[in-house]
Design a protein around this motif. Structure first.
Motif, PDB file in Angstrom:
ATOM      1  N   THR A   1      26.767 -22.527 -24.853  1.00 42.38           N
ATOM      2  CA  THR A   1      27.390 -21.216 -24.673  1.00 42.38           C
ATOM      3  C   THR A   1      26.411 -20.091 -24.963  1.00 42.38           C
ATOM      4  OG1 THR A   1      28.238 -21.504 -26.875  1.00 42.38           O
ATOM      5  CG2 THR A   1      29.776 -21.841 -25.069  1.00 42.38           C
ATOM      6  N   ASN A   2      25.417 -20.382 -25.768  1.00 43.57           N
ATOM      7  CA  ASN A   2      24.453 -19.336 -26.103  1.00 43.57           C
ATOM      8  C   ASN A   2      23.235 -19.371 -25.192  1.00 43.57           C
ATOM      9  OD1 ASN A   2      26.001 -18.390 -28.104  1.00 43.57           O
ATOM     10  ND2 ASN A   2      24.953 -19.487 -29.739  1.00 43.57           N
ATOM     11  N   ARG A   3      23.261 -20.264 -24.234  1.00 40.95           N
ATOM     12  CA  ARG A   3      22.117 -20.403 -23.341  1.00 40.95           C
ATOM     13  C   ARG A   3      21.988 -19.144 -22.488  1.00 40.95           C
ATOM     14  NH1 ARG A   3      22.192 -24.625 -18.849  1.00 40.95           N
ATOM     15  NH2 ARG A   3      24.373 -24.569 -19.381  1.00 40.95           N
ATOM     16  N   GLN A   4      20.780 -18.698 -22.329  1.00 35.54           N
ATOM     17  CA  GLN A   4      20.534 -17.532 -21.479  1.00 35.54           C
ATOM     18  C   GLN A   4      20.564 -17.983 -20.037  1.00 35.54           C
ATOM     19  OE1 GLN A   4      19.585 -14.124 -22.294  1.00 35.54           O
ATOM     20  NE2 GLN A   4      19.930 -13.951 -20.107  1.00 35.54           N
ATOM     21  N   LEU A   5      21.490 -17.401 -19.266  1.00 34.97           N
ATOM     22  CA  LEU A   5      21.581 -17.774 -17.866  1.00 34.97           C
ATOM     23  C   LEU A   5      21.025 -16.631 -17.035  1.00 34.97           C
ATOM     24  CD1 LEU A   5      25.223 -19.111 -17.997  1.00 34.97           C
ATOM     25  CD2 LEU A   5      23.232 -20.515 -17.615  1.00 34.97           C
ATOM     26  N   GLY A   6      20.210 -16.949 -16.095  1.00 33.74           N
ATOM     27  CA  GLY A   6      19.691 -15.938 -15.183  1.00 33.74           C
ATOM     28  C   GLY A   6      18.720 -14.981 -15.854  1.00 33.74           C
ATOM     29  N   ILE A   7      18.451 -13.886 -15.146  1.00 38.06           N
ATOM     30  CA  ILE A   7      17.526 -12.874 -15.653  1.00 38.06           C
ATOM     31  C   ILE A   7      18.345 -11.746 -16.244  1.00 38.06           C
ATOM     32  CG2 ILE A   7      15.707 -11.241 -15.000  1.00 38.06           C
ATOM     33  CD1 ILE A   7      15.270 -13.205 -12.541  1.00 38.06           C
ATOM     34  N   SER A   8      18.049 -11.382 -17.469  1.00 44.36           N
ATOM     35  CA  SER A   8      18.821 -10.348 -18.144  1.00 44.36           C
ATOM     36  C   SER A   8      18.410  -8.960 -17.660  1.00 44.36           C
ATOM     37  CB  SER A   8      18.593 -10.494 -19.643  1.00 44.36           C
ATOM     38  OG  SER A   8      19.152  -9.416 -20.297  1.00 44.36           O
ATOM     39  N   MET A   9      19.426  -8.140 -17.319  1.00 50.19           N
ATOM     40  CA  MET A   9      19.169  -6.739 -16.931  1.00 50.19           C
ATOM     41  C   MET A   9      20.210  -5.903 -17.645  1.00 50.19           C
ATOM     42  SD  MET A   9      18.912  -6.861 -12.875  1.00 50.19           S
ATOM     43  CE  MET A   9      20.558  -7.533 -12.862  1.00 50.19           C
ATOM     44  N   GLY A  10      19.889  -5.440 -18.816  1.00 55.00           N
ATOM     45  CA  GLY A  10      20.871  -4.667 -19.564  1.00 55.00           C
ATOM     46  C   GLY A  10      22.131  -5.479 -19.797  1.00 55.00           C
ATOM     47  N   ARG A  11      23.275  -4.899 -19.465  1.00 51.91           N
ATOM     48  CA  ARG A  11      24.546  -5.588 -19.663  1.00 51.91           C
ATOM     49  C   ARG A  11      24.795  -6.646 -18.602  1.00 51.91           C
ATOM     50  NH1 ARG A  11      26.094  -5.030 -24.303  1.00 51.91           N
ATOM     51  NH2 ARG A  11      28.212  -5.540 -23.734  1.00 51.91           N
ATOM     52  N   TYR A  12      23.913  -6.721 -17.631  1.00 52.38           N
ATOM     53  CA  TYR A  12      24.140  -7.659 -16.536  1.00 52.38           C
ATOM     54  C   TYR A  12      23.091  -8.760 -16.537  1.00 52.38           C
ATOM     55  CZ  TYR A  12      26.725  -3.589 -14.964  1.00 52.38           C
ATOM     56  OH  TYR A  12      27.574  -2.533 -14.899  1.00 52.38           O
ATOM     57  N   SER A  13      23.420  -9.775 -15.757  1.00 54.80           N
ATOM     58  CA  SER A  13      22.422 -10.817 -15.584  1.00 54.80           C
ATOM     59  C   SER A  13      22.357 -11.173 -14.097  1.00 54.80           C
ATOM     60  CB  SER A  13      22.773 -11.980 -16.501  1.00 54.80           C
ATOM     61  OG  SER A  13      22.939 -13.156 -15.831  1.00 54.80           O
ATOM     62  N   LEU A  14      21.167 -11.403 -13.631  1.00 52.65           N
ATOM     63  CA  LEU A  14      20.956 -11.734 -12.221  1.00 52.65           C
ATOM     64  C   LEU A  14      20.822 -13.249 -12.124  1.00 52.65           C
ATOM     65  CD1 LEU A  14      20.227 -10.694  -9.286  1.00 52.65           C
ATOM     66  CD2 LEU A  14      17.877 -10.987  -9.984  1.00 52.65           C
ATOM     67  N   ARG A  15      21.751 -13.855 -11.426  1.00 53.20           N
ATOM     68  CA  ARG A  15      21.766 -15.316 -11.328  1.00 53.20           C
ATOM     69  C   ARG A  15      21.329 -15.751  -9.933  1.00 53.20           C
ATOM     70  NH1 ARG A  15      25.841 -17.430 -14.383  1.00 53.20           N
ATOM     71  NH2 ARG A  15      26.267 -16.220 -16.217  1.00 53.20           N
ATOM     72  N   THR A  16      20.760 -16.928  -9.875  1.00 54.32           N
ATOM     73  CA  THR A  16      20.347 -17.479  -8.584  1.00 54.32           C
ATOM     74  C   THR A  16      21.058 -18.814  -8.361  1.00 54.32           C
ATOM     75  OG1 THR A  16      18.199 -16.474  -8.930  1.00 54.32           O
ATOM     76  CG2 THR A  16      18.329 -18.106  -7.187  1.00 54.32           C
ATOM     77  N   ILE A  17      21.645 -18.958  -7.190  1.00 54.24           N
ATOM     78  CA  ILE A  17      22.254 -20.243  -6.834  1.00 54.24           C
ATOM     79  C   ILE A  17      21.325 -20.897  -5.824  1.00 54.24           C
ATOM     80  CG2 ILE A  17      24.312 -21.391  -5.955  1.00 54.24           C
ATOM     81  CD1 ILE A  17      25.786 -18.749  -6.266  1.00 54.24           C
ATOM     82  N   TYR A  18      20.907 -22.096  -6.126  1.00 54.02           N
ATOM     83  CA  TYR A  18      20.079 -22.842  -5.187  1.00 54.02           C
ATOM     84  C   TYR A  18      21.028 -23.694  -4.349  1.00 54.02           C
ATOM     85  CZ  TYR A  18      16.553 -21.271  -8.430  1.00 54.02           C
ATOM     86  OH  TYR A  18      15.766 -20.479  -9.219  1.00 54.02           O
TER      87      TYR A  18
END
Lengths: 298, 190
Positions: free
Chosen positions: A105-122
């Motif tokens: 649950t504490n794993r960092q997912l995606g790229i952090s951008m402020g309050r948001y995160s940019l995720r990539t789906i392969y």
């Protein structure tokens, strides 16, 4: 002690006010749903059984709240429900959990951008077509399955899935260069006399204003009738003028038009042109806020 | 006096430096805060200054918030509001520091140690100003999640806690023997 008491009181009010304003602000910019980037891309499908199995066919990116720990694990395109796509948010071999990594649950997912995160789906294509399929399929709407069991219909723009046989042509690629500023150039050697017809791609009409695409300095719309003799060189260049695009123009382009030409015996042939690709690198919180405002998500 | 400050010092130490074994946090921060609360109770018990009592209650509040955060983290809950937990704790901590040092100033004034009291006073003034600045910066950094600002905030927060530990450590060492009796402090507090 009166001065200290006053500092304490003012400090307390200031800190509490700042915290309240920040909490209200962070709630006001919270996304109710993940926002997918819009795509205008062409990608090659796994066309038959002999073709490689489980191949990466596209990468889709979305912006979500940084504390959203759901993962997308399946993508079904409404326009092609018969094709099975496997989706994963991690690249193979990149999802091992070490002993010292805390809970998932504490794993960092995606790229952090402020309050948001940019995720990539392969997105991988697992199944092959039962019969060899050649042609184009346009995909617009995807149904995404999240790890918490929820689903979401998303308009992804225009994704053209194509499959074709590489036929022998008279344009032999010689050199290809592409740069990180999304400019590219490909040189061909003409092996027979040819007359150019046109560029064809369903996506050329959606190309952005800041895209420049030329053959030997002639704009791609005006190439019809250009003739090349055997032994000549032909150079296709593409360029995206980044300064003309707004800083939050996050749409993704990967246009692969066919250059149609006629050879001397009257037969029409084509060669596909790659490397016309543009994607703004997304890392800035302010630009992302503007983008989400433009998309009507916040 | 000595044992009270010693407990506060070690409590703050445990709040700052967590001991983890693998995934398990051996001593969570709220235990450190409970030790600080114990130290403040010792001080209040010995000298009955209302400031120490107030500080004691604020630290119990911090321990409560910290315990809530620990349980939420343990259960894997990621409430939005938990992002602001360090800021909320810092605001209550600000009160604790104020009351602790106010009580100490009062103690040294009553004991006739004006120089020591003046030293703490000037420390407290600068400390509070830096603390307010750091906390506002931290709040903004957490909101926009800017890595540079967050790093500056974390450095400032670390410096501030070390500074506080140094003040407490010095207070602990100044007088290992009580300067005044409880009866005297009660009279002075009234």
């Amino acid at each position: 002690m009166r001065l200290h008491h006053n500092i304490m009181k003012i400090g307390l009010v200031l800190m509490t006010l700042t915290m309240l304003i920040c909490i209200v602000f962070s709630y006001s910019i919270k996304l109710n749903y993940p926002v997918f980037l819009r795509y205008c891309i062409e990608t090659e499908a796994v066309s038959n059984q002999a073709d490689s199995y489980n191949r990466l066919v596209m990468e889709l990116q979305y912006i979500t709240n940084s504390n959203d720990n759901r993962l997308v694990n399946q993508v079904v395109f409404k326009e092609a429900p018969e094709i099975y796509f496997r989706a994963s948010e991690t690249l193979p071999g990149n999802n091992s959990l070490g002993f010292f990594i805390k809970t998932t649950t504490n794993r960092q997912l995606g790229i952090s951008m402020g309050r948001y995160s940019l995720r990539t789906i392969y997105v991988y294509q697992d199944s092959y077509f039962r019969e060899d399929w050649k042609g184009e399929k346009e995909l617009n709407t995807a149904v995404l399955y999240f790890s918490d069991g929820s689903t979401r219909n998303v308009d992804l723009g225009r994704i053209i899935l194509y499959s074709e046989t590489n036929e022998e042509g008279v344009l032999a690629p010689e050199t290809t260069t592409s740069s990180s500023d999304f400019s590219s150039s490909t040189s061909y050697r003409v092996e027979d006399n040819v007359r150019l017809l046109n560029f064809s791609s369903p996506l050329l009409g959606n190309a952005p204003d800041f895209m420049y695409f030329k053959i030997d300095n002639i704009n791609f719309t005006d190439i019809s009738g250009m003739e090349y003799e055997k032994g000549n060189g032909l150079r296709i260049t593409s360029k995206f003028n980044n300064s003309q695009a707004s800083s939050y123009h996050y749409d993704v382009y990967d246009i692969r038009p066919k250059l149609n030409y006629k050879i001397e015996d009257g037969a029409t042939k084509y060669i596909r042109v790659y490397n016309i690709r543009w994607q703004r690198s997304i890392y800035d919180f302010k630009n992302t806020l503007n983008y989400l405002k433009e998309r009507g998500a916040i | 006096m000595y044992s009270g400050y010693r407990q506060i010092f070690w409590g703050l130490f445990l709040c700052t430096f967590h001991i983890n074994i693998g995934l398990i946090q051996v001593i969570p921060a709220f235990i450190g805060w409970l030790i600080v609360a114990g130290g403040l109770y010792t001080l209040y018990d010995a000298y009955a200054y209302t400031s120490f009592r107030k500080a004691h209650y604020t630290v119990i509040a911090i321990a409560g918030i910290s315990l809530f955060g620990f349980i939420a983290d343990f259960l894997g809950k990621r409430y939005e509001i938990l992002t602001y937990m360090p800021i909320l704790i810092a605001i209550v901590e600000f009160l604790f520091i104020y009351y602790l040092l106010e009580g100490s100033i009062q103690y040294f004034l009553d004991a006739g140690e004006e120089a020591v009291a003046a030293g703490i006073k000037s420390n407290l003034q600068i400390y509070m100003l830096v603390f307010i600045f750091s906390n506002i910066l931290g709040c903004i950094a957490l909101t926009i999640f800017d890595q540079t600002l967050l790093f500056i905030y974390m450095c400032l927060a670390f410096i501030l806690i070390l500074w506080l530990m140094r003040i407490v450590s010095r207070l602990k060492k100044i007088h290992q023997e009580p300067l005044i009796t409880m009866q005297e402090s009660e009279i002075n507090d009234k």
